[in-house]
Design an enzyme around this catalytic site. Structure first.
Site, PDB file in Angstrom:
ATOM      1  N   CYS A 243      -1.658   9.196   2.514  1.00  0.00           N
ATOM      2  CA  CYS A 243      -1.377   8.699   1.164  1.00  0.00           C
ATOM      3  C   CYS A 243      -2.455   9.037   0.148  1.00  0.00           C
ATOM      4  CB  CYS A 243      -1.162   7.197   1.200  1.00  0.00           C
ATOM      5  SG  CYS A 243      -2.321   6.349   2.262  1.00  0.00           S
TER       6      CYS A 243
ATOM      7  N   GLU B  59       0.875  -1.164   0.000  1.00  0.00           N
ATOM      8  CA  GLU B  59       0.000   0.000   0.000  1.00  0.00           C
ATOM      9  C   GLU B  59       0.918   1.221   0.000  1.00  0.00           C
ATOM     10  OE1 GLU B  59      -3.579   0.336   0.617  1.00  0.00           O
ATOM     11  OE2 GLU B  59      -3.846  -1.769   0.043  1.00  0.00           O
TER      12      GLU B  59
END
Lengths: 486, 493
Positions: free
Chosen positions: B252, B217
């Site tokens: 993110c 991720e």
């Protein structure tokens, strides 16, 4: 080569390969290739492996045709994505999953099913709308040549390229940046592929192998059905590329008191299927090359192994032929019981109790498949829940490869990722989450400055406590006080 | 089990112990999995104040963000898993292909074994425990390596995970590079990494040794395209919430930069400045509702982005900073050069560049020419634009008219593509990502096509062809010797 790849990427960017019409035309093209050039394909497989046309059709062409048809039938459905139900609090908001192609994918195929293992992933890559480079195996040169010649004439050569060559070509290809790499082959090369992929953060699917065991617990007493099962078992070893199949039976486990009976039965069925002179029967393929022939020969030469041979064993170096060979209890630590055999040598391991087979299998790396011949529900349940493998098949062998409704792939050392049917489509797609909101309603408690009131609303929001939200907004429910911030 | 002296031997021993627990079958039962999920919820409830305090120490994170985005989301994730777990654990019956008829088939979920979860510093509680939710729901044993850059959170996890979860199956290992390297050297059945692309490559390369599948991720530059036809106030509020409201841009999927039209940008900038003041006051460096920058490394990294020669002149709002407090005010820049540092790497901070184009459609090409981000956002009312955006922009996930919200929906997978990562999780996707989906086929004894086996013949070949195509007529005609292609359902015939 980099130039060529740039061109292919530009073609992908043009969006042509995303169109359903393009994907369908390519699938039709593949179908025509297999239909038109069937004889050439049979000839190539005969030359590369001495594979009989029936085996070629059963294991490669037939399955490809079936899967192309399935892809054509289902393409619209697969491409349509999925609408996602949302909790009430999100209304009016819609969410869906949209499948999109990854871009430019690399498929590295193997030599034992050179058409099957090249074109099966290709079906998925095309259905998903990608551009593809297919690197065929140089160890099956006639098949590789045919693919390199014919594919450009049946498919869109701006989008799908076939590249031939050996390890050095593979290395050059692996240095480039791909959006996905699909590899079928050995663990050792699998590691090289994954390491190269790590540099570009390229996702990979590795279809490897392993020692697929066949547990024989019990066979039906009635001859007719018993022989059906035996045929399945024997052909799952010798009848599929002479044992050179990642999903073929590697060795058998049987309870020691049943072993003599089983061995006799196996000998009988083997002779029935392959004749007294298997080399003349055209029912088995050759060993692919001298290197593997020697490897197999050495497996037999090891101490204690040769002595355990009870059937077959004869070899012909010029013809690269090894006849069906059965061994009983070769030393457990011998190479033949450590490495994936990939040949027509069938060890039979006996155990005091058949239940011990579970522990035995678990003490070894996870294989691509476990096979179990049994009528005992309790034992079958134990095998299903206590062993792990890519797939598990009861009372048959290899068939899961042909069943496009179940995923085909490994676990642990037998690989990761999966394909066949829709799983192929998914493996070459990115499933993109899409959320669509409108301006109103807007939840004012989303924004700072923060206070207890807003916090409480969020607490309730997250557990979808609608009543709580309403009460709080109406001022009928007091918010919990915050801790004191420094 | 926090370790102060960590070595290879200790790691190997720990993994052996965990595998022992797994092999004994302890983690497979429904009851065990439920107990772990309930344990996480209880930890969140019991220790809420300590968690909020740890996040304040590590990041200056406002209590609201901690309560909602870390604790709230985690509890929600556990609640969902508890609700659905029985259903997730059930084998999935599938239709059996005609070729395999008669047989029954199902897909069985089994745990992978021992999994390694390496977490990040920006949402240190959520990104550590949310993957754990998936790992335990799927019946695995796990080691969690929290980020050393958020030390208070890391200590908290090391202290409480053993109390609330089964420490014979789940361990926390604290530390930095040496500990992570020692862990990566072990054999895992899955590695789940949240962080940046540089370390992501190291993790994947380490996984090669044991052919371990990985989930990465990662991040990227999540663009926000703003059309002129939007409800400006709502859009701007959501953009602010999706940038500075998410750990002050250190997330993110936060909005990295904006693209809008030259005509619209003055209005957009005005509204942004206006709303920013409403949210954070005239002196944002004093606002309690903004996280600080995590450490001096990142502070220096961010100020360097601003100091670049061709960039510093483009600041149109904010720019103030306080190194002692590790604070940087919400900063907006207009039309920085495309090749500037701030437009090359993921910003991960409170700096918002705005690029302008003549026509909004040009922004699509711009985005497509860059690495695929974790998220891409579009604010517009034009349906055609929305559709084209969804169709042609590739990103982990897309949200229209909002920021980051898609990660809150548990039925949507959360993960990247290309440089932004591989694999996804949340909801059932978490369960799936930590499971092996085993195909199980049960074949009956009845009849086999003799065509399957040697000795081979032309007749068998015809029969096989007919069987594969699934045409009854073709099968019959093959059996009774009618000419080929009779009754064939073959698509090309």
């Amino acid at each position: 080569m980099e130039e060529e790849m740039e061109q292919v990427r530009r073609y992908f960017s043009s969006g042509r390969t995303r169109e359903a019409s393009w994907r369908k035309s390519q699938l039709h093209g593949l179908h025509r290739f297999i239909g038109d050039r069937e004889d050439d394909i049979f000839r190539a497989l005969l030359r590369d492996l001495g594979k009989s046309p029936v085996e070629s059709y059963r294991d490669e062409l037939g399955i490809l045709k079936k899967d192309i048809n399935a892809a054509l039938d289902n393409l619209a459905d697969w491409m349509s994505g999925k609408k996602i139900k949302l909790p009430l609090v999100s209304f009016p908001t819609t969410a869906e999953l949209v499948s999109e192609p990854l871009g430019l994918v690399l498929i590295i195929s193997s030599w034992n099913f050179p058409f099957g293992l090249s074109l099966e992933p290709l079906i998925g890559a095309i259905a998903a709308g990608n551009t593809v480079v297919l690197k065929t195996s140089e160890l099956a040169p006639a098949s590789s040549d045919l693919l390199a010649d014919a594919i450009p004439t049946y498919l869109d050569s701006k989008a799908i390229k076939v590249i031939q060559g050996g390890p050095d070509v593979a290395q050059s290809l692996l240095h480039l940046k791909w959006d996905k790499i699909f590899f079928t082959g050995s663990k050792q090369v699998g590691r090289i592929v994954m390491a190269a992929a790590a540099e570009h953060l390229t996702p990979v699917t590795l279809e490897l192998g392993g020692k697929c065991p066949a547990i024989v617990d019990s066979l039906p007493t009635w001859d007719f059905t018993r022989d059906i099962l035996l045929k399945r078992l024997v052909s799952g070893k010798f009848g599929s590329c002479s044992g050179q199949a990642c999903v073929g039976v590697d060795y058998i486990i049987v309870q020691e008191n049943f072993a003599p009976t089983l061995i006799n039965l196996l000998k009988g069925i083997t002779e029935e299927m392959f004749g007294k002179n298997p080399k003349e029967s055209h029912a088995m393929t050759r060993i692919i090359n001298a290197h593997h022939y020697k490897r197999l020969k050495n497996l037999l030469k090891e101490d204690g192994v040769e002595a355990s041979v009870v059937y077959g064993g004869s070899m012909d170096e010029d013809a690269l032929f090894i006849e069906p060979t059965i061994l009983v209890d070769p030393p457990i630590n011998s190479d033949i019981m450590t490495d994936e055999i990939f040949g027509p040598l069938l060890p039979i391991i006996t155990m005091k109790r058949i239940e011990d087979s579970i522990k035995f299998i678990n003490s070894r790396p996870k294989a691509l498949a476990v096979y179990c011949f049994s009528t005992n529900d309790k034992f079958m349940r134990r095998v299903a829940t206590e062993t792990s493998s890519g797939s598990l098949l009861f009372n048959d062998t290899i068939l899961q490869y042909a069943a496009e409704t179940v995923p085909f792939g490994g676990v642990g050392e037998s690989g990761f990722g999966r394909y066949h049917g829709k799983f192929s489509f998914d493996t070459f797609s990115h499933e993109k989450a899409v959320l669509r909101r409108t301006s109103l309603p807007d939840f004012w408690f989303r924004y700072p400055p923060w206070n207890d009131y807003k916090l409480e609303l969020f607490r309730l929001f997250y557990v979808f406590d609608y009543l709580g939200i309403i009460l709080t907004v109406l001022g009928l429910k007091k918010p919990r006080p915050r801790s004191t911030n420094v | 089990m926090a370790s102060n002296k960590f070595d290879v031997e200790a790691t190997t021993l720990m993994v052996e112990e965990l595998r022992g627990t797994f092999n004994a079958g302890k983690t497979r039962s429904y009851e065990w999995r439920v107990a772990q999920l309930k344990g996480i919820i209880k930890m969140m409830d019991d220790r809420e104040q300590e968690i909020i305090e740890a996040l304040r120490l590590d990041l200056g994170k406002p209590e609201f963000e901690s309560a909602v985005y870390e604790i709230g989301m985690l509890k929600s994730s556990c609640a969902r898993a508890l609700k659905e777990l029985k259903h997730w654990m059930m084998p999935e019956k599938v239709k059996s292909s005609i070729v395999a008829f008669p047989s029954s088939a199902e897909i069985v979920s089994e745990p992978l074994g021992a999994v390694l979860i390496i977490s990040a510093w920006n949402y240190p509680i959520l990104l550590s425990l949310d993957p754990i939710v998936g790992a335990v729901a799927a019946g695995n044993v796990a080691v969690l390596k929290p980020s050393e850059i958020a030390p208070a959170s890391s200590s908290l996890l090391a202290k409480y995970v053993p109390e609330y979860l089964d420490s014979s199956a789940i361990r926390v290992v604290e530390g930095g590079v040496p500990e992570t390297t020692a862990l990566l050297d072990q054999k895992w059945d899955k590695i789940f990494y949240t962080g940046n692309g540089r370390v992501g490559r190291i993790v994947m390369a380490a996984a090669v040794k044991h052919l371990t599948p990985v989930v990465l991720e990662l991040g990227g530059k999540s663009p926000v395209i703003v059309d002129s036809d939007v409800n400006l106030k709502v859009a701007v509020k959501r953009i602010i919430a999706g940038k500075w409201g998410l750990n002050n841009g250190q997330a993110c999927i936060s909005a990295d930069y904006i693209i809008t039209t030259k005509d619209f940008v003055p209005k957009l900038v005005d509204s942004l400045k206006h709303q920013l003041e409403k949210f954070y006051g005239i002196n944002p460096l004093e606002s309690k509702d903004l996280s600080r920058i995590v450490n001096s490394n990142h502070f220096d990294r961010l100020t360097k982005l601003l100091d670049e020669e061709k960039v510093s002149s483009k600041i149109i709002h904010g720019g103030q900073s306080d190194r002692a407090q590790l604070k940087i005010a919400p900063t907006i820049l207009l039309d920085v050069p495309e090749d500037s540092l701030i437009m090359s790497e993921e910003i991960f901070g409170p700096l918002l560049p705005i690029l302008t184009v003549d026509r909004l459609e040009e922004s699509f090409d711009f985005i497509r020419s860059r690495s695929k981000p974790l998220a891409a956002y579009l604010f517009t009312n034009r349906k055609k634009l929305k559709d084209e955006f969804v169709r042609t922009i590739s990103a982990g996930g897309i949200a229209i008219n909002d920021i980051a919200l898609h990660l809150v929906v548990p039925s949507l997978p959360y993960g990247g593509v290309g440089e932004s990562g591989m694999g996804s999780y949340h909801g059932k996707f978490s369960f799936d990502v930590f499971s092996h989906k085993k195909s199980v086929l049960y074949r009956s004894f009845v009849a086999d096509a003799p065509a399957r086996y040697p000795p081979y013949s032309q007749g068998k070949l015809r029969l096989l062809k007919a069987l594969v195509v699934g045409s009854v007529l073709a099968v019959i005609s093959a059996l009774i010797g009618l000419p080929e292609h009779f009754g064939s359902k073959d698509k090309s015939a």
